[in-house]
Design a protein around this motif. Structure first.
Motif, PDB file in Angstrom:
ATOM      1  N   ILE A 166      -5.190   2.624  16.696  1.00 36.60           N
ATOM      2  CA  ILE A 166      -4.164   1.818  16.031  1.00 36.60           C
ATOM      3  C   ILE A 166      -4.149   2.106  14.531  1.00 36.60           C
ATOM      4  N   LYS A 167      -5.334   2.180  13.923  1.00 33.80           N
ATOM      5  CA  LYS A 167      -5.395   2.492  12.490  1.00 33.80           C
ATOM      6  C   LYS A 167      -4.776   3.859  12.200  1.00 33.80           C
ATOM      7  N   ALA A 168      -5.087   4.844  13.060  1.00 37.40           N
ATOM      8  CA  ALA A 168      -4.548   6.188  12.855  1.00 37.40           C
ATOM      9  C   ALA A 168      -3.023   6.185  12.954  1.00 37.40           C
ATOM     10  N   ARG A 169      -2.496   5.414  13.909  1.00 33.48           N
ATOM     11  CA  ARG A 169      -1.044   5.322  14.067  1.00 33.48           C
ATOM     12  C   ARG A 169      -0.410   4.650  12.846  1.00 33.48           C
ATOM     13  N   PHE A 170      -1.072   3.621  12.333  1.00 34.71           N
ATOM     14  CA  PHE A 170      -0.569   2.936  11.139  1.00 34.71           C
ATOM     15  C   PHE A 170      -0.467   3.922   9.970  1.00 34.71           C
ATOM     16  N   VAL A 171      -1.549   4.660   9.743  1.00 38.17           N
ATOM     17  CA  VAL A 171      -1.560   5.604   8.621  1.00 38.17           C
ATOM     18  C   VAL A 171      -0.527   6.712   8.835  1.00 38.17           C
ATOM     19  N   GLU A 172      -0.381   7.153  10.098  1.00 33.31           N
ATOM     20  CA  GLU A 172       0.616   8.181  10.400  1.00 33.31           C
ATOM     21  C   GLU A 172       2.020   7.700  10.030  1.00 33.31           C
ATOM     22  N   LYS A 297      -1.213  -7.689   9.579  1.00 36.78           N
ATOM     23  CA  LYS A 297      -2.612  -7.705  10.011  1.00 36.78           C
ATOM     24  C   LYS A 297      -3.251  -6.329   9.843  1.00 36.78           C
ATOM     25  N   TRP A 298      -2.539  -5.291  10.286  1.00 36.94           N
ATOM     26  CA  TRP A 298      -3.105  -3.947  10.208  1.00 36.94           C
ATOM     27  C   TRP A 298      -2.995  -3.362   8.811  1.00 36.94           C
ATOM     28  N   CYS A 299      -2.084  -3.871   8.020  1.00 40.41           N
ATOM     29  CA  CYS A 299      -2.036  -3.485   6.609  1.00 40.41           C
ATOM     30  C   CYS A 299      -3.339  -3.911   5.927  1.00 40.41           C
ATOM     31  N   TYR A 300      -3.796  -5.127   6.228  1.00 38.06           N
ATOM     32  CA  TYR A 300      -5.078  -5.595   5.717  1.00 38.06           C
ATOM     33  C   TYR A 300      -6.234  -4.758   6.268  1.00 38.06           C
ATOM     34  N   ARG A 301      -6.176  -4.415   7.554  1.00 39.50           N
ATOM     35  CA  ARG A 301      -7.263  -3.650   8.169  1.00 39.50           C
ATOM     36  C   ARG A 301      -7.407  -2.262   7.546  1.00 39.50           C
ATOM     37  N   VAL A 302      -6.284  -1.620   7.304  1.00 43.39           N
ATOM     38  CA  VAL A 302      -6.299  -0.257   6.771  1.00 43.39           C
ATOM     39  C   VAL A 302      -6.575  -0.249   5.274  1.00 43.39           C
TER      40      VAL A 302
END
Length: 377
Positions: A166-172, A297-302
């Motif tokens: 999920i993190k990799a997809r977010f950054v992509e 949520k994932w913005c905070y995670r990354v």
């Protein structure tokens, strides 16, 4: 049942002078409580003057401080005063004692001496009781437990890999705040939310049966709000404070104080609107037309700098002023939704893996009970 002292001897650690220790790999590996890993020590210190030695056939136990009772499998190393080595005799094997001690950890900690830091003594270890079948049977039990433990570790790794996906997809899709994938519009969280606040300052009177819950930092982990540890509170107190911090389905919650700062969840439980937050949790009511809570949520995670704070105090604190002023990128809402849909699909896989993990853990716990009995009884 037999006493551990009949099947093992105990080597209490001793610390060499700091001038005899180094982090350059010179001399003998040196293990203190701080080097304990999940099951084996992490070697990052050495000594040229080893005073007390442990071996790979020993069980290591922390005997001083906040981690007293923690167990590791042994390695060939020197041990400091915060560690003891439990050395099996010919009628016992290391991993059998390692597993057999786990049910005793809390009892050893509870019986430890000292008001500021717990101390587990040789005498306390000596009287620990567990069944000791012959070595052949011990090996059979260890083989079974270690096989299940291996399955548990694999499932945990799978869950971690899915989070990495999920993190990799977010950054992509979006890049990081420091290096975005394209020129997005930017805005502060204050501009992107209808409300940002924290929970009630101070405690509440507990009252069973009200179905009104007081949720703090310890209840927020694994992307969920865990109600099993949340105290129920007086309805009048709940009503008085809920108006200011009215948690609703879809709201974003993030721990803003303490060791678990940054842990987060999106409110989804049917008990959400009967939930009062404690001061250790911040509430963000996002403007859904411009910001998807899953994206946030994932913005905070990354982008961990959004919640990691430098503080002069021992306890980190993510102030509401920092949350309000935090600037993030704002991709088109359709792209945020595309990412949220991807997360939903991955989460379905996580549910399957988590179910397998829970089943393996249940089997492990059941067998530990069968082989070693009640905790310390």
């Amino acid at each position: 049942m037999a006493k551990l002292g009949e099947y093992a001897s105990f080597i209490m650690g001793q610390a060499p002078a700091s001038s005899d220790c180094n982090t350059d790999g010179v001399g003998t590996p040196f293990v203190k409580a701080g080097q304990f890993g999940k099951s084996v020590p992490i070697i990052d210190e050495w000594t040229t003057n080893p005073l007390k030695m442990a071996s790979s056939e020993d069980v290591l136990i922390c005997v001083v401080g906040a981690t007293s009772g923690k167990l590791n499998r042994g390695v060939d190393c020197a041990i400091g005063r915060s560690v003891a080595a439990i050395r099996p005799n010919r009628e016992a094997i290391r991993d059998y004692i390692y597993y057999g001690l786990h049910p005793w950890i809390q009892r050893l900690r509870g019986g430890s001496q000292g008001s500021a830091i717990g101390v587990i003594t040789k005498d306390m270890l000596d009287v620990v009781e567990m069944p000791f079948p012959d070595v052949k049977r011990q090996k059979e039990i260890v083989q079974i437990l270690s096989s299940i433990e291996c399955i548990i570790k694999k499932r945990e790794v799978e869950l971690g890999k899915l989070d990495e996906l999920i993190k990799a997809r977010f950054v992509e899709l979006f890049g990081t705040l420091d290096n975005p994938s394209q020129e997005y519009e930017k805005a502060t969280l204050k501009e992107l939310c209808n409300k940002i606040t924290d929970g009630k300052h101070g405690g509440c009177d507990q009252e069973e049966g009200t179905d009104r819950y007081f949720v703090g930092a310890r209840e927020i982990f694994d992307d969920e709000v865990h109600y099993e540890t949340a105290p129920q509170i007086n309805i009048e107190e709940f009503e008085k404070d809920y108006k200011r911090c009215n948690v609703e389905i879809g709201d974003f919650l993030i721990v803003n104080t303490g060791a678990t700062i940054g842990k987060s969840a999106i409110a989804s439980d049917i008990r959400t609107e009967h939930t009062l937050l404690q001061k250790s949790v911040a509430l963000l009511k996002v403007k859904r037309e411009v910001l998807n809570p899953v994206f946030l949520k994932w913005c905070y995670r990354v982008n961990t700098k959004m919640y990691l704070v430098e503080s002069a105090s021992a306890q980190p604190n993510l102030l509401l002023s920092k949350i309000n002023s935090t600037v993030i990128y704002v991709p088109d809402i359709s792209l945020q939704k595309q990412f949220a849909d991807f997360v939903e699909q991955v989460d379905k896989s996580k549910v399957v893996v988590q179910k397998a993990l829970d089943e393996a853990q249940l089997l492990f716990d059941s067998l530990m009970q069968e082989y070693f009995g009640e905790k310390g009884d």
